[in-house]
Each structure stands twice: as structure tokens, then as C-alpha cells.
Scaffold this motif. Structure first.
Motif, PDB file in Angstrom:
ATOM      1  N   GLY A 150     -27.771 -35.224  68.972  1.00  0.00           N
ATOM      2  CA  GLY A 150     -26.519 -35.321  68.231  1.00  0.00           C
ATOM      3  C   GLY A 150     -25.558 -34.186  68.521  1.00  0.00           C
ATOM      4  O   GLY A 150     -24.372 -34.278  68.186  1.00  0.00           O
ATOM      5  N   LYS A 183     -18.083 -37.483  65.467  1.00  0.00           N
ATOM      6  CA  LYS A 183     -17.780 -38.871  65.063  1.00  0.00           C
ATOM      7  C   LYS A 183     -19.034 -39.699  64.851  1.00  0.00           C
ATOM      8  O   LYS A 183     -19.023 -40.690  64.107  1.00  0.00           O
ATOM      9  N   GLN A 184     -20.125 -39.321  65.502  1.00  0.00           N
ATOM     10  CA  GLN A 184     -21.377 -40.049  65.342  1.00  0.00           C
ATOM     11  C   GLN A 184     -22.357 -39.316  64.415  1.00  0.00           C
ATOM     12  O   GLN A 184     -23.554 -39.574  64.452  1.00  0.00           O
ATOM     13  N   SER A 185     -21.846 -38.427  63.583  1.00  0.00           N
ATOM     14  CA  SER A 185     -22.721 -37.654  62.700  1.00  0.00           C
ATOM     15  C   SER A 185     -23.484 -38.565  61.748  1.00  0.00           C
ATOM     16  O   SER A 185     -22.899 -39.477  61.144  1.00  0.00           O
ATOM     17  N   ASP A 186     -24.782 -38.288  61.600  1.00  0.00           N
ATOM     18  CA  ASP A 186     -25.577 -39.033  60.623  1.00  0.00           C
ATOM     19  C   ASP A 186     -25.762 -38.233  59.335  1.00  0.00           C
ATOM     20  O   ASP A 186     -26.392 -38.709  58.395  1.00  0.00           O
ATOM     21  N   ASP A 205     -15.399 -37.097  69.467  1.00  0.00           N
ATOM     22  CA  ASP A 205     -16.090 -38.300  69.918  1.00  0.00           C
ATOM     23  C   ASP A 205     -17.263 -37.927  70.814  1.00  0.00           C
ATOM     24  O   ASP A 205     -17.233 -36.910  71.521  1.00  0.00           O
ATOM     25  N   GLY A 238     -22.631 -36.028  67.471  1.00  0.00           N
ATOM     26  CA  GLY A 238     -23.181 -36.354  66.161  1.00  0.00           C
ATOM     27  C   GLY A 238     -23.270 -35.096  65.312  1.00  0.00           C
ATOM     28  O   GLY A 238     -22.321 -34.338  65.205  1.00  0.00           O
TER      29      GLY A 238
END
Length: 312
Positions: free
Chosen positions: A193, A263-266, A289, A292
Motif C-alpha cells: 500500500g 487513493k487506495q487506502s484501506d 493515485d 494505499g
């Protein structure tokens, strides 16, 4: 728009501060190590506080970029890096870390011979952002400083339980490696990430996390496995209770806030990030972008975002 200063061939100096709370060595206090970049007489201070299982050298690229303007101070939070390990695993909590940061700020004030509170800027990645939020709740007469500008790196009042459980799944597990490269490969497997990095960048990020085993035959991750203790028994109810308290703290912030998000952070979801732009200090949001949890603040665009926020 400010530009990124070229990375200079300089290295930080390592210092220590004595903090309350017994260490694993049997002493009634513990020492927190911190890395210092720039002129130690500079009263303009930037605190850079790392994530859960990381250490202060994560900020090398950012610190080099800003060390002409700031004294950049990058602690190894207790239990990590060159800092002591705590006697009581239950003490690996944000309130302990906040107390250690107060001790550090008071030491910096003494070095500067300042009686009045310092005005500092703060960059906090993940856990380091939560420590900054905790620090912000203290009156300047107690903490020794007030926050001027605050960068929250991929963290907010609402933390997704699934991400916390993911982190808890690998944190503190006994692992060893036959080489630095093998260790770096493992760290990459649990840290994808962080986004794109060259092999050299990733090895440089990984090396400060490693130490030789006692017999010298292997490489091991150099943090206290007991930092995982607070994650044991994590429940949705506990996470919800913490969220309510954190929103109160966030809403009370009076300093300027920059919120960075992969943008893809969980861990920090898009809805929470948007809510943080609309309430409390109304954070300025920048997303990256292909990243994560969490931006490592090595890429030029990430450093530029912070410089443009911090510098006039």
C-alpha cells in the motif's frame, strides 16, 4: 509554488530524552531516541512522527528537503528504532506516546532557553497523526508548544476495522531473514500500500528497521513485538468508541490542517476524508493515485505537497 530543494549529503544527529514509564531494562524511566536535522538553534521546529511499526528515519527525504528552513525532529517512538522498550506492554498506547512528545518538546525548549511555549509544525503518518491529535488536546502551558500547521498523513478519526485487523495480523510476529534483501522483500509483501518505489528506495526505507540477531546469523525486525498488544482483542465496539472521541479532538483543532491520503487506502476511507474537509479545521485534502496506506513522503509530489503547505 515552492520547489523541492535537492537532497544534500547530510545526515541527522541522534539524541535522547528521558521519559516517564519503566523500561524493559528495569529502569524507572525510559529513553526515547530522536533524529535531528538542521540547525539545533533554529526555533522553527517541524516534528515528524512515524507510523505503528516504523521509525524516525522514514522521514529522511522530507527532512533533507526542509532542513534549511526548519530544525526537523524525527522521534523513534518508544519500542521502535533506537528507543527503549517498555516494561509494561499495556503502556504501548497513544497517551504514553503523547507524554513522551511533551518530554521531547520540553527538552527542545530548554535547549533554546525559551520560557514561552514553542510554535511547531507537525507531520504525522498514521499513528504519528493520532499522537499529534492527542498532543493538540494539551494546553500549551502543559505541552510546551502549540501547533501552527498539522499534516495528517493517511489517518483520521474513523479508522476502518478491517485495516486495523490486517495490521494486527502481521504485527509482532517473530520473523528472521538471511539477508537485508530478504527482509526488504518481506517488508514489501506487507507494505504494498505504500505505493511505487524503486528497489533502492525500498531498501533504504527497510534498513533502519533491521538489526542482527543475537547470534549474528540472521536479520530481525527491530521493534518490540509487544507493540502489538493493543491490537489483541480489537473489537468493532472499541473502534467505534475511539472514533467518537477522535472526532471531538479533530473538531477542536484550531491550526491549519493538510490531509494526505492514498487513493487506495484501506485505513482512511474516502468518505471520512471528505468529512474532514467539511468540519472542524476543514482540512485541505490531497490524494495520491496508486498509493494505499500510507504515502511514504519520498516521492517528489508528496514532498512538494507538504512544502507548499508549510512554507510561505
Amino acid at each position: 509554488m515552492s520547489s523541492i530543494a535537492p537532497h544534500k549529503s547530510i545526515a541527522p544527529t541522534l539524541h535522547r530524552v528521558t521519559c516517564q514509564g519503566a523500561s524493559r531494562s528495569g529502569q524507572p524511566t525510559h529513553e526515547m531516541a530522536y533524529w535531528s536535522w538542521g540547525d539545533p538553534a533554529n526555533p522553527r521546529i517541524l516534528m515528524c512522527v512515524h507510523g505503528l511499526s516504523r521509525q524516525g528515519r522514514d522521514f529522511d527525504a522530507l527532512a533533507q528537503s526542509l532542513s534549511d528552513t526548519y530544525r526537523v525532529v524525527c522521534p523513534d517512538v518508544v519500542g521502535r528504532g533506537h528507543s527503549d522498550w517498555l516494561a509494561d506492554p499495556a503502556a504501548y498506547q497513544v497517551f504514553t506516546y503523547v507524554g513522551d512528545m511533551v518530554a521531547l518538546v520540553q527538552q527542545l525548549r530548554a535547549e533554546l532557553k525559551r520560557d514561552d511555549p514553542l510554535e511547531i509544525d507537525w507531520v504525522g503518518t498514521s499513528m504519528g497523526g493520532l499522537i499529534g491529535l492527542g498532543f493538540s488536546t494539551l494546553p500549551p502551558q502543559v505541552s510546551g508548544a502549540r501547533l501552527r500547521k498539522f499534516v495528517l498523513n493517511d489517518v483520521g478519526p474513523r479508522l476502518r476495522l478491517e485495516a486495523l485487523l490486517r495490521i494486527g495480523d502481521y504485527l509482532g510476529k517473530p520473523v528472521s531473514f538471511s539477508s537485508e534483501q530478504e527482509a526488504a522483500d518481506y517488508l514489501w509483501s506487507i507494505s504494498t500500500g505504500f505505493g511505487p518505489h524503486t528497489a533502492e528506495q525500498w531498501l533504504n526505507l527497510s534498513r533502519p528497521l533491521l538489526r542482527r540477531s543475537a547470534d549474528g546469523a540472521k536479520w530481525v525486525l527491530h521493534y518490540d513485538p509487544d507493540i502489538a498488544a493493543p491490537f489483541r482483542g480489537m473489537t468493532a465496539e472499541a473502534a467505534a468508541g475511539g472514533e467518537a472521541a477522535l472526532w471531538q479532538v479533530y473538531d477542536a483543532l484550531t491550526c491549519e490542517v493538510l490531509l494526505l491520503r492514498g487513493k487506495q487506502s484501506d485505513l482512511l476511507d474516502a468518505d471520512t476524508a471528505q468529512a474532514m474537509t467539511a468540519r472542524g479545521p476543514k482540512a485541505r485534502l490531497i490524494e495520491f493515485d496508486g498509493v494505499g496506506h500510507a504515502p511514504t513522503l519520498i516521492a517528489d509530489d508528496q514532498i512538494t505537497a507538504i512544502r507548499d503547505f508549510l512554507l510561505p
